[in-house]
Design a protein around this motif. Structure first.
Motif, PDB file in Angstrom:
ATOM      1  N   UNK A 190      12.644  43.153  -2.093  1.00  0.00           N
ATOM      2  CA  UNK A 190      11.860  42.173  -1.382  1.00  0.00           C
ATOM      3  C   UNK A 190      12.297  41.250  -0.869  1.00  0.00           C
ATOM      4  N   UNK A 191      13.487  40.351  -1.694  1.00  0.00           N
ATOM      5  CA  UNK A 191      14.132  39.425  -1.440  1.00  0.00           C
ATOM      6  C   UNK A 191      15.251  39.900  -0.200  1.00  0.00           C
ATOM      7  N   UNK A 192      15.691  41.174  -0.310  1.00  0.00           N
ATOM      8  CA  UNK A 192      16.334  41.670   1.026  1.00  0.00           C
ATOM      9  C   UNK A 192      15.613  41.622   2.207  1.00  0.00           C
ATOM     10  N   UNK A 193      14.511  42.167   2.233  1.00  0.00           N
ATOM     11  CA  UNK A 193      13.586  42.233   3.381  1.00  0.00           C
ATOM     12  C   UNK A 193      13.065  40.959   3.959  1.00  0.00           C
ATOM     13  N   UNK A1177      17.720  28.182   1.863  1.00  0.00           N
ATOM     14  CA  UNK A1177      18.130  29.246   0.707  1.00  0.00           C
ATOM     15  C   UNK A1177      17.988  28.551  -0.686  1.00  0.00           C
ATOM     16  N   UNK A1178      18.317  27.431  -0.726  1.00  0.00           N
ATOM     17  CA  UNK A1178      18.141  26.543  -2.137  1.00  0.00           C
ATOM     18  C   UNK A1178      16.669  26.710  -2.580  1.00  0.00           C
ATOM     19  N   UNK A1179      16.173  26.321  -1.614  1.00  0.00           N
ATOM     20  CA  UNK A1179      14.359  26.398  -1.879  1.00  0.00           C
ATOM     21  C   UNK A1179      13.945  27.690  -2.293  1.00  0.00           C
ATOM     22  N   UNK A1180      14.249  28.702  -1.486  1.00  0.00           N
ATOM     23  CA  UNK A1180      14.045  30.028  -1.613  1.00  0.00           C
ATOM     24  C   UNK A1180      14.415  30.547  -2.926  1.00  0.00           C
ATOM     25  N   UNK A1181      15.454  30.206  -3.596  1.00  0.00           N
ATOM     26  CA  UNK A1181      15.855  30.614  -4.816  1.00  0.00           C
ATOM     27  C   UNK A1181      15.028  30.039  -5.676  1.00  0.00           C
TER      28      UNK A1181
END
Length: 1500
Positions: A190-193, A1177-1181
């Motif tokens: 899912x993260x990759x998509x 990216x930081x927020x997504x992680x």
């Protein structure tokens, strides 16, 4: 603590991968419903993955087939490989890096799956591994297609592949989002998509550029700039390059992609000036000047006081309001960050408002940063663009004003000051437009921040508000003192620049008089006064920096302490919302000192320019001038006209003038020195303020000034002076002005470049060029102000007969002259005395009256008395050889020289270069050389090192205090009191280091400026005259003014800010990486891309800034020429032509400046996009990692630093680029610190005795001189001896080498062979100061300096007032000086403009009388004074210098007729050297011929 959190996060991530391996979030193939393929495809992700992988495999196979089928294509060529690895656009770079990142990530997951299955002895799921493997290969293949998509054979396949990938990627991303919301579970797939969808989106954007855009890009590689030009009506014409911005669309302007062709061209090769496009119509100087001039006229018509500020406001309020909207958008969007942060912290703490809230917050954060970036970039670009327009308008207005300013205003504004108005004040006003919106956006952001703080901490916000108000109050006295110091600095800078300008323009006289050390000392003294005020300004700037850099720390401490006392809970959401708010407004607050400093500077600059623009102008009604004169019988009419240069003086300069001059008359104006002859000409031109009466001029006017004014440019340009070429008239003009022979000897004919102020031609040639310029204009009225004084008798006769009498036949001619011998030939004579027309009439009429005119003629005849004994001989010679025959004899000798020099001259012409050399500029990157050169000055390395250490302590202290707060804010074991005490102690203690950093930078700036200035001035004063002959003064002044202004104010702090901002950026990245280590996958490509972009930008930016620097000098040089030749320009009515040329030069300088600031916005926009990617990216992680694995405090800290990451990165790169640009000023100044030096001023072991020379014996031994190594000899082996005390006359035709001989005696030019001995000492073996200080000279061109009478006579303070008065009386100036109330302190204006040329020569005589050298040189010293005064001065010279060796170069034969010996020069050789009497007895001697010609002229 950090290690523990790191391990927890790592375990959580491993657990997530384990779920993937177990199939928990990756459904197995066996769940596919084969009865309904479509439903399976929609619902089952495994089926989707198989379909996508298969599609990618098909495209990969097709790509391989194309590659194998075109192996010989240009992709394999070396030239294309270079192109392959170079970025073509930012969008391509984004696509390339994002697809590479995805590919590496996919291959990494594949390896992880295989390794995990093998280590855990578990079944390896082939479908999963195959999916990630295919995705990895596919993404790397897509990265490859980004670089080859412009090649025709790949284009269609690539575009189809990109579009298909986007469509499938969009569907997969939507499906994943819905699944996450439904199941609340996340897998690596899912993260990759989700991560792949933006990359596919970028590929779609690249594909949508279309075939036409691709073709344009391919074409731009050969011709990267849109070619067109503006015609007069504004339409485009083919042939000239106009900036693509003029026709760019919305997307291109928003993304600055219109700059891509220029940057691409600059990346491939160093840019030249021809590569920089022209400005668009809206940015051209002409349009902006017209708007500004109209605004000033409107103010005057409404009877309002002229205000430059309000005039500019009325012109540019619309674009500034438009830019203000962008500023408002930026202020609002940047303030959304803390709100989002607060929600993030609550989200990590488990408080969620709806499903998918985390993803929504990430998306909101991305769009907020996107709109913030676009708004800010358009704001900055728009403001700088308006600033450019303002600068151009002001520069044009100052230039136009200077062409109209009255004499009184010119006295109040020296040439150096006016140059400063253009090069410094107008520039600073233009730059302030960049700062203008900060004045209210900073306040707005502070208000919004207070509202957010109030939401976070309630009433404790009042404490923070109080601290902000106190900091403002504390800054008020600092701002006032800064204002005072800045005013003093500008005043002292004007004084220093004025003196420097004067010294550089008159360097020849300084060297001749050995005054270099005195003037250098004076300049350095003024510079030291300037540096005192500079240090105060810079230290006040350091104080302001402490106040405002520490304001966020003070505010946060006060707010949290108040929370403690009020019982407001300190939790992660409150604390880090407050900290994030303060971090965001930290940079705007830190800019307040610079804003205040710039506002102060601009206020002063506005006042200075306004004062200049309000000066009185030349009276438009001083002269009634009509170019069409057929309605009147008179060309010039005076009716009771009274005029004066100085209205405050009781006695007007010219009084009660009444005269009428008919068309076609030749009128001579004569009189004693200072009687008003030149003022009479100026009155006709309308240059002189009129008090009463009437002056009419009917017809077009041509004017020849007494002091020759020659423009920089070719010989032909000086003659044509804007007129079209008429070959026949041009040829006749040259012949009439005796210039046809001179052109033959010029290396490039009439296309030979004439140096500034005609520095590479003789005085006689300059006068003849002036006369030719006037003759070619074919005017009705010719005003000739003593044009015959600078030429020899033969040339004077030729000019008078061939030009004034023949070529100007039928024209009205007003001739000011001291040559009485020409007066019988004119139609009428005006004799001036004390500013009045004393007598008027024909020569014979005036002689019969027996008054003043008779005295003038009698004085002339008395001067001829020494020749009476030889007069019969000369008349015999005249009878035997007609004038025509005698004029034909000399060219026969000239032929012999031309034959002798034919080979050498031909070689010289073949290798000849123009006199004025192209300005030197560095090419490409010079590495660290310029930085090292700067830091080598005055302990620069030590001071910079100390500033780095103090900044590092400050940054680490700030991080430590925030880390303490993040790790303990929710720790019940740490009380709030302890929490705040440690936090505030760390933050406040490290704050003191900010002051030390700023203080060290201020010290660096002052000491480096001092060292550079002293080095450059010393180098300039020690360089030979050849440098000044080939270097326009404006080129030097651009370094002294604008480059030193940057060096003084900007370079040192640019070092500090660059280091500080870079540290902040690295700190932000480090903090984010330490909390969410997973973003290393993003950070590493981010750092690489940021550096690559920076290097890509700098390749073009450096050259653009260098071109910007080299295009400043022509503006200054052109402006200085216009100041010097203002009366000539106005006389010929060429103001419009010169104004157009000035506008063109302004635009030529504005274009590289425009593209330079556009380029930095291009760079920053892309860097901000990359920074936003790291933040997202930081927020997504944080969102995707399992709940509870990140402490809310650290989550808040990560997002807090992430929100300011783009600001810190942008400021870091921006300051680095700014430093790279400002260091160019160091490069340019350094070029003039290492000039070739002339011989030493003093050679300790070769110093002559104090009484040298004691007898004055001068020996010339085979003296040979040439000016350049590849040029012919000018002096060709002269050998003779001047005995001590002997009076030697040097005669010869114009260009025979007389002035060169004098230059050799003073070693202005070193001999190419032979030597000169004075009293037995070879002058080349002693120091230049020892030589020149022992010789005296009265130069050909009289030079006065701005100051007092005393200073001009005795600049080195060697003589008493009594001695000065004695010298003044002897040179006939005493009575004139006594009439002035200031006496010896009477004012001398720039170049002595308030004194006549004759009086200036008398000043030079006074200097020689004071110096009383044993060897005195008179270089045509009495050419501009009347015969009566000349006779008196000759008697004084004979008496005062009876025991001295006097070498007299003269055009007036009577001046040297009583000499002990005469040297006659012809074509650089000594034709003869003997007693005058003996030479006159030989009719074939050159001297006898010159005397015969002189007598022939008199009797003619």
């Amino acid at each position: 603590m950090a290690a523990t959190q790191f391990s927890e996060i790592w375990v959580a991530f491993l657990r997530s991968l384990s779920n993937v391996l177990s199939g928990e979030h990756f459904p197995r193939p066996d769940v596919i419903d084969t009865d309904n393929i479509i439903a399976a495809f929609i619902k089952n992700s495994s089926f989707q993955n198989v379909f996508v992988s298969g599609l990618h495999l098909i495209f990969i196979l097709i790509l391989l087939a194309i590659i194998l089928g075109h192996r010989s294509n240009r992709i394999n060529s070396a030239s294309y490989r270079n192109e392959f690895f170079s970025p073509d656009s930012f969008l391509e770079w984004v696509c390339f890096l994002s697809t590479c990142g995805l590919g590496l990530f996919s291959l990494g997951v594949t390896m992880w799956l295989l390794a995990s299955g093998w280590m855990d002895h578990r079944h390896i799921h082939v479908l999963q591994c195959s999916f990630f493997l295919v995705q990895g290969v596919a993404c790397l293949s897509l990265a490859f297609t980004v670089k080859v998509h412009k090649i025709p054979q790949y284009e269609k396949l690539v575009r189809v592949w990109w579009i298909a990938s986007f469509l499938l990627g969009t569907y997969a991303a939507v499906a994943v989002v819905l699944k996450i919301i439904d199941s609340q579970k996340v897998s690596v797939t899912m993260v990759y998509s989700l991560a792949s969808w933006p990359a596919y989106g970028f590929l779609l954007l690249l594909s949508l550029q279309g075939q036409s855009k691709l073709s344009m890009d391919l074409k731009s590689e050969e011709d990267p700039l849109l070619s067109r030009s503006h015609s007069e009506n504004g339409t485009a014409e083919v042939g000239e390059k106009v900036t693509p911005f003029a026709t760019a669309g919305f997307y291109s302007r928003m993304s600055f992609s219109w700059l891509n062709p220029l940057l691409s061209s600059g990346y491939r090769k160093p840019l030249e000036q021809a590569d920089i496009p022209l400005l668009g119509k809206e940015d051209e100087a002409q349009k902006n000047y017209e708007k500004f001039a109209q605004a000033l006229r409107d103010q005057k018509s409404n009877n309002r006081q002229v205000s430059v500020f309000w005039a500019l406001s009325s012109c540019y309020y619309k674009p500034m309001v438009y830019n203000g909207l962008y500023a408002l958008g930026k202020s609002i969007t940047v303030s959304l960050g803390p709100v989002v942060l607060n929600t993030f912290i609550q989200y990590t703490a488990g408080k969620r408002l709806f499903r998918g809230e985390g993803i929504a917050l990430v998306v909101a954060l991305f769009f907020a940063k996107f709109f913030e970036s676009v708004s800010q970039r358009q704001w900055y670009f728009g403001s700088r663009r308006v600033g450019l327009q303002v600068r151009s308008a002001l520069m044009a207005a100052i230039y136009q004003k200077d062409l109209r300013i009255a004499n009184a205003g010119r006295q109040r504004h020296a040439a150096g000051e006016v140059v400063n108005y253009m090069s410094v004040d107008a520039y600073r006003i233009g730059e302030f437009l960049y700062w203008l919106h900060f004045s209210w956006t900073t306040a707005l952001q502070i208000c919004i921040a207070l509202v957010i703080l109030a939401y976070a901490v309630g009433w404790a916000t009042l404490a923070g508000l109080t601290v902000i108000i106190v900091s403002m109050v504390v800054n008020t006295p600092l701002a006032r003192s800064q204002n005072v110091y800045q005013t003093k600095l500008m005043t002292s800078r004007d004084a220093c620049l004025r003196t420097t300008t004067e010294a550089l323009r008159n360097m020849k006289i300084l060297k001749l008089q050995a005054w270099e050390d005195k003037f250098k000392e004076q300049i350095l003294k003024l510079r030291n006064e300037e540096l005192i005020w500079l240090s105060k300004v810079l230290y006040r700037r350091a104080y302001n920096t402490v106040v405002f850099w520490m304001s966020p720390v003070f505010v946060s401490t006060a707010t949290f302490v108040t929370c403690l006392f009020m019982g407001t809970p300190l939790i992660a959401s409150n604390v880090f919302t407050a900290l994030a708010t303060l971090r965001i407004i930290q940079e705007p607050i830190r800019l307040i000192p610079d804003l205040v400093a710039n506002a102060i500077q601009v206020r002063i600059s506005l006042d200075r320019i306004a004062k200049f623009l309000q000066e009185d102008e030349l009276q438009p009604d001083a002269v009634v001038r009509k170019d069409h004169w057929k309605t009147s019988d008179y060309a010039i009419e005076f009716e009771e006209a009274t005029l004066t240069w100085d209205p405050d003086v009781a006695i007007p300069t010219l009084r009660n003038l009444t005269a009428k001059i008919k068309h076609g008359q030749r009128v001579a104006v004569c009189g004693a020195v200072g009687c008003g002859k030149s003022s009479f000409i100026q009155a006709i031109l309308g240059e002189m303020p009129k008090l009463s009466g009437l002056i009419r001029v009917n017809g077009t006017v041509a004017y020849v000034a007494q002091s020759a004014w020659i423009r920089s440019g070719t010989f032909r340009d000086n003659i044509l002076f804007g007129k079209p070429m008429d070959k026949e008239r041009y040829r006749k003009t040259l012949r009439a002005c005796a210039l046809d022979k001179d052109i033959e000897n010029f290396p490039h004919g009439d296309l030979t470049e004439i140096g500034e102020r005609g520095m590479n031609v003789s005085g006689g040639q300059k006068q003849r060029m002036q006369l030719a310029r006037a003759v070619y204009q074919n005017a009705d009225i010719y005003l000739l102000d003593d044009p015959l004084s600078a030429v020899d008798a033969h040339t004077a006769a030729s000019l008078f007969n061939g030009c004034i009498m023949d070529a100007l036949e039928g024209k009205t001619v007003i001739l000011v002259t001291h040559q009485v011998e020409f007066l019988p030939a004119v139609d009428s004579i005006l004799l001036l005395r004390d500013g009045e027309i004393w007598q008027a009439g024909h020569y014979n009429e005036l002689r019969s009256e027996g008054t003043a005119f008779e005295e003038l003629v009698t004085a002339h005849e008395e001067v001829m008395g020494g020749m009476s004994e030889n007069s019969s001989l000369e008349h015999k010679a005249t009878a035997q050889n007609s004038d025509k025959e005698q004029l034909q004899k000399m060219p026969s000798r000239s032929r012999s020289r031309r034959e002798e020099d034919a080979i050498q001259l031909a070689r010289a012409k073949q290798n000849a270069s123009q006199l004025t050399e192209q300005e030197e500029k560095e090419i490409g990157s010079t590495g660290s050389k310029a930085y090292v050169d700067y830091l080598k000055q005055a302990n620069g390395f030590l001071l910079l090192f100390l500033s780095i250490i103090t900044q590092l302590v400050f940054v680490l202290g700030q991080v430590a205090s925030n880390w303490w707060m993040a790790s303990n804010v929710d720790n019940p074991a740490v009380s709030n009191a302890k929490l705040l005490f440690i936090y505030s102690t760390i933050a406040l203690t490290t704050g003191f280091f900010v002051f030390f950093r700023s203080a060290f930078l201020a010290m660096l700036g002052v000491e480096a400026s001092r060292s550079f200035f002293e080095g450059m001035i010393s180098s300039l004063f020690r360089t030979p005259m050849a440098f000044f002959d080939s270097t326009p003064t404006g080129r030097i002044l651009s370094r002294v003014s604008s480059d030193f202004s940057i060096l003084d104010m900007d370079v040192a702090f640019a070092f500090g800010f660059s280091i500080a901002a870079s540290m902040n950026a690295l700190t932000n990245v480090a903090v984010n990486t330490s909390i969410t280590w997973q973003i290393l996958f993003i950070v590493i490509p981010f750092i690489y891309a940021a550096r690559k972009l920076q290097l890509y930008y700098l390749a073009s930016a450096r050259q653009i800034m260098r071109i910007n620097g080299t295009t400043k000098a022509p503006i200054v040089n052109h402006f200085a020429e216009a100041i010097a030749g203002g009366s000539t320009i106005r006389a010929f009515k060429k103001q419009a032509d010169f104004a157009v040329e000035n506008l063109s030069l302004i635009d030529a300088n504005a274009s590289p400046f425009f593209h330079s600031f556009a380029a930095i916005e291009w760079l920053i926009l892309r860097l901000e996009f990359l920074s936003a990617t790291v933040l997202v990216a930081s927020a997504l992680f944080i969102v995707l990692l399992p709940e509870g694995h990140i402490n809310p405090g650290f989550a808040g800290m990560a997002i807090s630093y992430g929100l300011s990451l783009n600001i810190s990165v942008v400021f870091g790169v921006q300051h680095q680029c700014n430093l790279s640009n400002t260091i160019i000023s160091v490069e340019r100044i350094k070029q003039y610190m290492n000039l070739v030096s002339e011989a030493p001023a003093v050679i300790p072991n070769k110093r002559p005795s104090l009484h040298w020379p004691s007898t004055g014996r001068v020996e010339l031994e085979n003296l040979q001189v040439r000016y350049r190594s590849n040029s012919p000899l000018v002096l060709r082996g002269i050998t003779c001896i001047f005995q001590g005390g002997q009076k030697v006359g040097v005669v010869g035709r114009t260009g025979s080498g007389k002035t060169t001989l004098i230059g050799s005696l003073f070693r202005l030019v070193e001999p190419a062979g032979g030597r000169i001995l004075i009293d037995g000492i070879d002058i080349s073996t002693i120091g230049l100061h020892d030589l020149r200080s022992r010789l005296g000279i009265i130069p050909q061109e009289p030079t006065l300096f701005r100051g007092t009478v005393r200073f001009n006579l005795d600049p080195i303070d060697e003589h008493s007032d009594a001695e000065i008065w004695e010298a003044l009386d002897k040179c006939q100036l005493g009575d004139i000086i006594r009439t002035k109330p200031e006496r010896l302190d009477a004012l001398v204006a720039d170049d002595g403009e308030n004194w006549s040329v004759g009086q200036r020569q008398l000043f030079c005589l006074g200097r020689a009388l004071l110096k009383h050298s044993r060897v005195l040189v008179l270089d045509e010293a009495t050419a501009s004074i009347d015969n009566n005064t000349d006779a008196i001065l000759q008697r004084i010279l004979r008496r005062e210098f009876s025991d001295c060796t006097v070498v007299t170069v003269a055009h007036r034969i009577p001046t040297v007729i009583d000499s002990d010996a005469v040297m006659a020069l012809h074509d650089g050789k000594m034709a003869e050297f003997d007693e005058p009497k003996k030479l006159l007895e030989d009719p074939s001697s050159l001297f006898a011929k010159l005397v015969a010609e002189y007598w022939a002229n008199i009797h003619h």
